[in-house]
Design a protein around this motif. Structure first.
Motif, mmCIF file in Angstrom:
data_model
loop_
_atom_site.group_PDB
_atom_site.id
_atom_site.type_symbol
_atom_site.label_atom_id
_atom_site.label_comp_id
_atom_site.label_asym_id
_atom_site.label_seq_id
_atom_site.Cartn_x
_atom_site.Cartn_y
_atom_site.Cartn_z
ATOM 1 N N VAL A 6 0.842 -1.144 0.076
ATOM 2 C CA VAL A 6 0.141 -0.142 -0.030
ATOM 3 C C VAL A 6 1.116 1.118 -0.157
ATOM 4 O O VAL A 6 2.076 1.151 0.386
ATOM 5 C CB VAL A 6 -1.020 -0.163 1.121
ATOM 6 C CG1 VAL A 6 -1.952 -1.035 1.141
ATOM 7 C CG2 VAL A 6 0.037 0.168 2.514
ATOM 8 N N VAL A 7 0.287 2.463 -0.369
ATOM 9 C CA VAL A 7 0.895 3.585 -0.074
ATOM 10 C C VAL A 7 0.476 4.328 0.889
ATOM 11 O O VAL A 7 -0.672 4.517 1.149
ATOM 12 C CB VAL A 7 0.681 4.330 -1.689
ATOM 13 C CG1 VAL A 7 1.611 5.836 -1.620
ATOM 14 C CG2 VAL A 7 1.599 3.592 -2.882
ATOM 15 N N THR A 8 1.471 5.155 1.462
ATOM 16 C CA THR A 8 0.669 5.967 2.621
ATOM 17 C C THR A 8 1.757 7.188 2.609
ATOM 18 O O THR A 8 2.764 7.491 1.790
ATOM 19 C CB THR A 8 0.663 5.473 3.788
ATOM 20 O OG1 THR A 8 -0.038 6.379 4.828
ATOM 21 C CG2 THR A 8 2.185 5.007 4.538
ATOM 22 N N THR A 9 1.700 8.158 3.665
ATOM 23 C CA THR A 9 2.352 9.510 3.823
ATOM 24 C C THR A 9 2.932 9.208 4.976
ATOM 25 O O THR A 9 2.906 8.279 5.805
ATOM 26 C CB THR A 9 1.281 10.588 3.506
ATOM 27 O OG1 THR A 9 0.693 10.745 4.895
ATOM 28 C CG2 THR A 9 0.853 10.653 2.297
ATOM 29 N N ALA A 21 1.794 10.880 -3.190
ATOM 30 C CA ALA A 21 1.327 9.693 -2.786
ATOM 31 C C ALA A 21 0.272 8.889 -3.675
ATOM 32 O O ALA A 21 0.354 8.069 -4.106
ATOM 33 C CB ALA A 21 0.912 9.535 -1.211
ATOM 34 N N ALA A 22 -0.618 9.883 -4.061
ATOM 35 C CA ALA A 22 -1.757 9.321 -4.958
ATOM 36 C C ALA A 22 -1.341 8.957 -6.406
ATOM 37 O O ALA A 22 -1.693 8.231 -6.941
ATOM 38 C CB ALA A 22 -2.681 10.901 -5.124
ATOM 39 N N LEU A 23 -0.298 9.669 -6.834
ATOM 40 C CA LEU A 23 0.512 9.311 -8.035
ATOM 41 C C LEU A 23 0.970 8.258 -8.059
ATOM 42 O O LEU A 23 1.066 7.151 -8.823
ATOM 43 C CB LEU A 23 1.509 10.311 -8.446
ATOM 44 C CG LEU A 23 2.400 10.279 -9.592
ATOM 45 C CD1 LEU A 23 1.333 10.192 -10.887
ATOM 46 C CD2 LEU A 23 3.566 11.260 -9.758
ATOM 47 N N ARG A 27 0.342 4.873 -9.973
ATOM 48 C CA ARG A 27 1.177 4.165 -11.137
ATOM 49 C C ARG A 27 1.536 2.532 -10.782
ATOM 50 O O ARG A 27 1.624 1.647 -11.440
ATOM 51 C CB ARG A 27 2.533 4.772 -11.121
ATOM 52 C CG ARG A 27 2.415 6.186 -11.677
ATOM 53 C CD ARG A 27 3.680 6.837 -11.756
ATOM 54 N NE ARG A 27 4.623 6.091 -12.568
ATOM 55 C CZ ARG A 27 5.959 6.324 -12.746
ATOM 56 N NH1 ARG A 27 6.542 7.294 -12.388
ATOM 57 N NH2 ARG A 27 6.672 5.438 -13.640
ATOM 58 N N LEU A 28 1.253 2.311 -9.513
ATOM 59 C CA LEU A 28 1.499 1.121 -9.027
ATOM 60 C C LEU A 28 0.273 0.182 -8.804
ATOM 61 O O LEU A 28 0.171 -1.179 -8.825
ATOM 62 C CB LEU A 28 2.115 0.907 -7.579
ATOM 63 C CG LEU A 28 3.705 1.583 -7.308
ATOM 64 C CD1 LEU A 28 4.002 1.707 -5.984
ATOM 65 C CD2 LEU A 28 4.481 0.489 -8.104
ATOM 66 N N GLY A 29 -0.954 0.847 -9.208
ATOM 67 C CA GLY A 29 -2.308 0.107 -9.078
ATOM 68 C C GLY A 29 -2.592 -0.469 -7.551
ATOM 69 O O GLY A 29 -2.893 -1.407 -7.564
ATOM 70 N N VAL A 30 -1.943 0.170 -6.470
ATOM 71 C CA VAL A 30 -2.303 -0.340 -5.194
ATOM 72 C C VAL A 30 -2.787 0.835 -4.356
ATOM 73 O O VAL A 30 -2.804 2.004 -4.738
ATOM 74 C CB VAL A 30 -1.082 -0.649 -4.532
ATOM 75 C CG1 VAL A 30 -0.111 -1.777 -5.357
ATOM 76 C CG2 VAL A 30 -0.126 0.703 -4.444
ATOM 77 N N PRO A 134 8.231 -2.933 -10.510
ATOM 78 C CA PRO A 134 7.526 -1.476 -10.482
ATOM 79 C C PRO A 134 7.782 -0.709 -9.055
ATOM 80 O O PRO A 134 7.893 0.443 -9.197
ATOM 81 C CB PRO A 134 5.972 -2.084 -10.515
ATOM 82 C CG PRO A 134 5.879 -3.475 -11.157
ATOM 83 C CD PRO A 134 7.120 -3.959 -10.503
ATOM 84 N N VAL A 135 8.070 -1.359 -8.117
ATOM 85 C CA VAL A 135 8.312 -0.402 -6.809
ATOM 86 C C VAL A 135 9.711 0.188 -7.092
ATOM 87 O O VAL A 135 9.836 1.402 -7.059
ATOM 88 C CB VAL A 135 8.316 -1.616 -5.524
ATOM 89 C CG1 VAL A 135 8.990 -0.452 -4.395
ATOM 90 C CG2 VAL A 135 6.865 -1.657 -5.264
ATOM 91 N N LEU A 136 10.923 -0.515 -7.760
ATOM 92 C CA LEU A 136 12.073 -0.092 -7.722
ATOM 93 C C LEU A 136 11.923 0.995 -8.820
ATOM 94 O O LEU A 136 12.478 2.123 -8.825
ATOM 95 C CB LEU A 136 12.846 -1.138 -8.235
ATOM 96 C CG LEU A 136 13.724 -1.919 -6.965
ATOM 97 C CD1 LEU A 136 14.644 -2.695 -7.556
ATOM 98 C CD2 LEU A 136 14.530 -0.815 -6.486
ATOM 99 N N ALA A 137 11.317 0.789 -9.712
ATOM 100 C CA ALA A 137 11.125 1.797 -10.987
ATOM 101 C C ALA A 137 10.731 2.897 -10.740
ATOM 102 O O ALA A 137 11.216 4.036 -10.742
ATOM 103 C CB ALA A 137 10.278 1.038 -12.026
#
Length: 267
Positions: A6-9, A21-23, A27-30, A134-137
């Motif tokens: 997941v993505v957070t701040t 974070a929204a971007l 991009r990661l689709g998570v 994708p995470v690394l990229a």
């Protein structure tokens, strides 16, 4: 990417952090989830994920199994300083790299080798880095474009020039025109990891662990104008398996570079 994330701040996120974070989430689709005062382990447990990408005012980091992964070009900075001082950089020597050259780095990782190559080829050259994770990229692409932290201008410019492509390197190579890059470079995850390489250990959590394929080397030979170079441990059987009969590197270093030179090549 093998890990679900997941993505957070950060805890004190402003509008820029929320927007970034929204971007990343898109991009990661998570999912993008609120931090809500939780620690990283607590957040991971709450959402049942293995990894958490955190966007803070300081930097963007990926946390996985207690390890933090983020872009920091300290080794690239040191190597560039040594090149300027006239010392041998074995990767650059193996590539026979010159200003204006085009380099395809098929295993971008944290972008250290690509940054050094970008410095050497300069503004007239081109460096494209392919990364299948994708995470690394997304992490590295963002870091390459935004890193400052009192860095020398030449390092900032070298990083910013790198083009990041998130895809499988074999698929990308197949799409390229014949002899469209001077050098094609591979730095796959070593078959026998160097225990002292603590900086690489977090990368192994998200990087593609697959060995380099013979087909990828064959495609690289088609795409390269001059040579194909692979980084591995000196005693690795990968050089022989993949057809790298010429191996160079510092005598005291456990790392070496395999070279396949094309007809009429020099260096």
């Amino acid at each position: 990417m093998s890990a679900v994330c997941v993505v957070t701040t950060g805890h004190r996120a402003g509008a820029p952090e929320l927007e970034l974070a929204a971007l990343f989430s898109s991009r990661l689709g998570v999912p993008l989830v609120p931090r809500a005062g939780l620690s990283i382990p607590a957040l991971a447990k709450k959402y049942g994920v293995s990894g958490v990408l955190v966007v803070s005012a300081r930097r963007v980091s990926y946390f996985y199994n207690g390890e933090e992964l983020f872009l920091h070009p300290s080794m690239a900075k040191l190597r560039i300083s040594e090149i300027k001082a006239g010392k041998t950089d074995w990767m650059i020597k193996a590539m026979a790299l010159q200003p204006g050259d085009w380099v395809l780095d098929c295993t971008l990782g944290l972008g250290v080798d690509a940054t050094v190559a970008s410095f050497v080829v300069g503004s007239r050259g081109r460096v494209v880095g392919v990364e299948s994770s994708p995470v690394l990229a997304v992490l590295v692409e963002h870091g390459l474009k935004t890193y400052r932290d009192h860095a020398p201008l030449e390092l900032i410019k070298a990083m910013a020039r790198i083009e990041v492509v998130c895809t499988n390197h074999l698929s990308y190579l197949k799409e390229l025109a014949t002899e469209s890059f001077d050098v094609v470079y591979f730095d796959p995850m070593f078959r026998k990891p160097l225990q002292k390489s603590a900086a690489i250990n977090p990368v192994r959590l998200v990087a593609n662990p697959a060995p380099l394929s013979v087909q990828a080397v064959q495609e690289a030979l088609r795409v390269a104008r001059r040579r194909v170079v692979m980084k591995e441990t000196r005693d690795s059987g990968e050089f022989a398996r993949l057809g790298f009969t010429r191996v160079e590197g510092g005598k005291s270093s456990p790392v070496a570079y395999g070279i396949i030179e094309k007809r009429g090549g020099t260096g």
